[in-house]
Design a protein around this motif. Structure first.
Motif, short mmCIF file in Angstrom:
data_model
loop_
_atom_site.label_atom_id
_atom_site.label_comp_id
_atom_site.label_asym_id
_atom_site.label_seq_id
_atom_site.Cartn_x
_atom_site.Cartn_y
_atom_site.Cartn_z
N TYR A 80 0.81 -1.11 0.06
CA TYR A 80 0.04 -0.07 -0.09
C TYR A 80 0.66 1.26 -0.14
O TYR A 80 1.94 1.28 0.72
N CYS A 81 0.57 2.13 -0.86
CA CYS A 81 1.28 3.37 -0.98
C CYS A 81 0.98 4.33 0.11
O CYS A 81 -0.14 4.49 0.84
N PRO A 82 2.17 4.97 0.95
CA PRO A 82 1.96 5.60 2.05
C PRO A 82 1.19 6.98 1.67
O PRO A 82 0.76 7.54 2.80
N HIS A 83 1.08 7.25 0.37
CA HIS A 83 0.34 8.59 0.41
C HIS A 83 -1.35 8.40 0.74
O HIS A 83 -1.63 8.77 1.86
N LEU A 84 -2.04 7.69 -0.21
CA LEU A 84 -3.43 7.43 0.17
C LEU A 84 -3.84 6.13 -0.07
O LEU A 84 -5.10 5.96 -0.20
N GLY A 85 -2.88 5.17 0.19
CA GLY A 85 -3.28 3.81 0.25
C GLY A 85 -3.42 3.06 -1.15
O GLY A 85 -4.01 1.88 -0.92
N ALA A 86 -2.99 3.72 -2.24
CA ALA A 86 -3.42 2.69 -3.47
C ALA A 86 -2.58 1.66 -3.38
O ALA A 86 -1.57 1.60 -2.74
N HIS A 87 -3.11 0.49 -4.21
CA HIS A 87 -2.26 -0.73 -4.13
C HIS A 87 -0.97 -0.54 -5.19
O HIS A 87 -1.47 -0.53 -6.51
N VAL A 99 6.34 3.72 -9.49
CA VAL A 99 5.33 4.63 -9.42
C VAL A 99 4.17 4.23 -9.20
O VAL A 99 3.36 3.37 -9.96
N CYS A 100 3.31 4.95 -8.34
CA CYS A 100 2.06 4.67 -7.91
C CYS A 100 0.97 5.16 -8.92
O CYS A 100 1.04 5.94 -9.45
N PRO A 101 -0.12 4.24 -9.14
CA PRO A 101 -0.80 4.56 -10.25
C PRO A 101 -1.84 5.63 -9.69
O PRO A 101 -2.62 6.13 -10.78
N PHE A 102 -1.93 5.86 -8.72
CA PHE A 102 -3.22 7.15 -8.27
C PHE A 102 -2.96 8.19 -8.44
O PHE A 102 -3.42 9.08 -9.06
N HIS A 103 -1.76 8.86 -7.80
CA HIS A 103 -1.25 10.21 -7.89
C HIS A 103 0.16 10.39 -8.56
O HIS A 103 0.72 11.31 -8.48
N ARG A 104 0.76 9.12 -9.03
CA ARG A 104 2.23 9.06 -9.58
C ARG A 104 3.21 9.47 -8.71
O ARG A 104 4.17 10.13 -9.08
N PHE A 105 3.04 9.26 -7.53
CA PHE A 105 4.30 9.39 -6.70
C PHE A 105 5.26 8.30 -7.01
O PHE A 105 4.80 7.29 -7.27
N ALA A 106 6.65 8.83 -6.77
CA ALA A 106 7.52 7.55 -7.23
C ALA A 106 8.48 7.36 -6.37
O ALA A 106 8.88 8.18 -5.40
S1 FES Z 1 -2.07 6.91 -3.25
FE1 FES Z 1 -0.10 6.57 -4.22
S2 FES Z 1 0.38 8.37 -4.92
FE2 FES Z 1 -1.38 8.87 -4.07
#
Ligand code: FES
Ligand SMILES: [Fe+2]
Length: 348
Positions: A80-87, A99-106
Motif C-alpha cells: 500500500y502506497c503511504p500517500h493514500l493507500g493505493a495498491h 510509480v504509484c498508479p493513483f497520483h504518480r508518486f515515485a
Molecule cells: S495513493 Fe499513491 S500516490 Fe497517491
C-alpha cells in the motif's frame, strides 16, 4: 548407518516437549493450526519478473508487490502506497522507480519517495521485504519482527543451474506438513509404492537439515541399479532441494520443492526440476543433443514426481495437524524434524 543426533537447541527433548514450545493457535475440527513460520519463501520464478515488470503475490495472509528495475535488480515491497493507500501492484516501473498508479508518486529502490507531481516529494517511504534470488527463484524473507534475516539460504553447489520444468499445486495444509513428507519414510512404500533405505539420517545445522536415502519403485526393484542415492537439503520450511543421479546415463537430477504459506492452512507448492550432466560433459558428447535430452529427462522426472505428489495432496488436504503424534519405531526422523522445525516459530 550414521548416528542420529538431536538438532542444536533441542536439548534432546521428545517431540511433544518440543511442540509445546510452539505457540498455541486456534483449534477447530482439523486440530490446532500452526502459526506462520519465519524463513525464506519463494514468491516467483526469476523468469516471471522481467525488468520493468510488477507482480502481486499472496504471502502469509498479505499481498507482496515484486518488481524489477532496469538494472536487473528485483525488489519486494509492502503493497500500500503511504500517500493514500493505493495498491502498488498496478504501479509501473519508470526510470528505476516504482510509480504509484493513483497520483504518480515515485519511490526509489531504497523505498524513499523521490517525486510527487506538482510539488516536493513528502517524507514517505515504502517498506521493503528482504529478497534473494537463487537458481531462478525469487525468495522473500518473513520474520516475526522487523529485524534483518537471521540466516541465508546456502549457495547450492551449482549456483548456475536453473530448472526447466515446473509444476504447482495449492495444498490446504500448513507448510510444515509438506517438508515432513520427505522425512516420513513410512509413507513412501505405503502410499507411493517406493522402497526406501535411509543412508544418512537427517542432520541439522542451524536452519538447514540434510539427509540421504536410497529409493526404488517396489514393483521395479531393478530400477535401483539405474538410480543413485537421493540427497535432500532443507533451508527453513520453505526451501527443499534434492539431488539424485542416474549413473548409467551420466545424468544428475536437481529438484526443488518451494513451499510458500499463502493463508492459514493454505500452502502453494512449486516443484521445479533441472537435469544436467553428472560430471563435466566430454567435448565429443554431441553438444547439440544434450540440451533437448536434459529438458526431456527433467520433464519426465517432474511428471513422475507430480504423479506421486498428487497422492500426497489428497491426504494433506483433509488431514489434521497432530501436535503430539504417536510415533512408532522407524519414525525417529519425524520427531527429529519436528524438534528442528520449532526454531522457525515465535516463542510461546
Ligand atoms: S495513493 Fe499513491 S500516490 Fe497517491
Ligand atoms: Fe509423499
Amino acid at each position: 548407518m550414521e548416528t542420529r543426533v538431536d538438532p542444536p537447541g533441542s536439548g534432546g527433548r521428545d517431540t511433544a516437549d518440543a511442540q509445546r514450545r510452539v505457540p498455541a493457535a486456534p483449534e477447530d475440527a482439523r486440530g490446532p493450526e500452526l502459526p506462520y513460520p519465519s524463513g525464506w519463501f519463494c514468491l516467483a520464478l526469476s523468469r516471471e519478473l522481467a525488468p520493468g515488470r510488477v507482480l502481486t503475490r499472496r504471502f502469509a495472509g498479505e499481498d507482496v508487490v515484486l518488481y524489477r528495475t532496469g538494472d536487473g535488480r528485483p525488489h519486494a515491497v509492502r503493497p500500500y502506497c503511504p500517500h493514500l493507500g493505493a495498491h502498488l501492484g498496478s504501479g509501473t516501473v519508470e526510470g528505476g522507480n516504482l510509480v504509484c498508479p493513483f497520483h504518480r508518486f515515485a519511490f526509489a529502490p531504497d523505498g524513499t519517495c523521490v517525486h510527487a507531481p506538482g510539488g516536493p516529494a513528502p517524507r514517505a517511504r515504502l517498506e521493503h521485504h528482504p529478497l534473494r534470488e537463487r537458481n531462478g527463484f525469487v525468495l522473500v524473507w518473513r520474520g516475526h519482527d522487523a529485524t534483518p534475516p537471521a540466516w541465508e539460504i546456502p549457495e547450492a553447489p551449482a549456483a548456475d543451474i536453473t530448472p526447466t520444468a515446473y509444476w504447482t499445486a495449492d495444498v490446504f495444509t500448513h507448510v510444515q506438513d509438506l517438508a515432513e513428507n520427505a522425512i516420513d519414510y513410512r509413507h513412501l512404500p505405503a502410499l507411493h509404492g517406493v522402497a526406501v533405505e535411509e543412508i544418512a539420517p537427517p542432520r541439522a545445522e542451524g536452519p538447514c537439515l540434510a539427509g540421504r536415502l536410497r529409493m526404488a519403485p517396489q514393483r521395479l526393484p531393478a530400477m535401483k541399479k539405474l538410480m543413485g542415492d537421493y540427497s535432500y537439503a532443507l533451508a527453513g520450511l520453505g526451501y527443499f532441494r534434492t539431488e539424485t543421479s542416474l549413473p548409467p546415463l551420466g545424468l544428475a537430477i536437481h529438484m526443488w520443492a518451494m513451499n510458500t504459506p499463502i493463508a492459514p492452512r493454505h500452502t502453494r507448492m512449486l516443484v521445479a526440476v533441472a537435469c544436467t550432466a553428472a560430471e563435466q560433459p566430454q567435448p565429443s558428447a554431441l553438444p547439440l543433443l544434450r540440451r533437448p535430452l536434459y529438458r526431456g529427462v527433467a520433464r519426465a522426472m517432474l511428471w513422475a514426481a507430480a504423479g506421486a505428489l498428487r497422492d500426497d495432496v489428497k491426504i494433506w488436504n483433509i488431514k489434521r495437524y497432530e501436535p503430539r503424534p504417536r510415533l512408532a519405531a522407524g519414525d525417529e526422523a519425524i520427531g527429529y524434524y519436528r524438534r528442528w522445525a520449532c526454531q522457525f516459530y515465535p516463542p510461546p
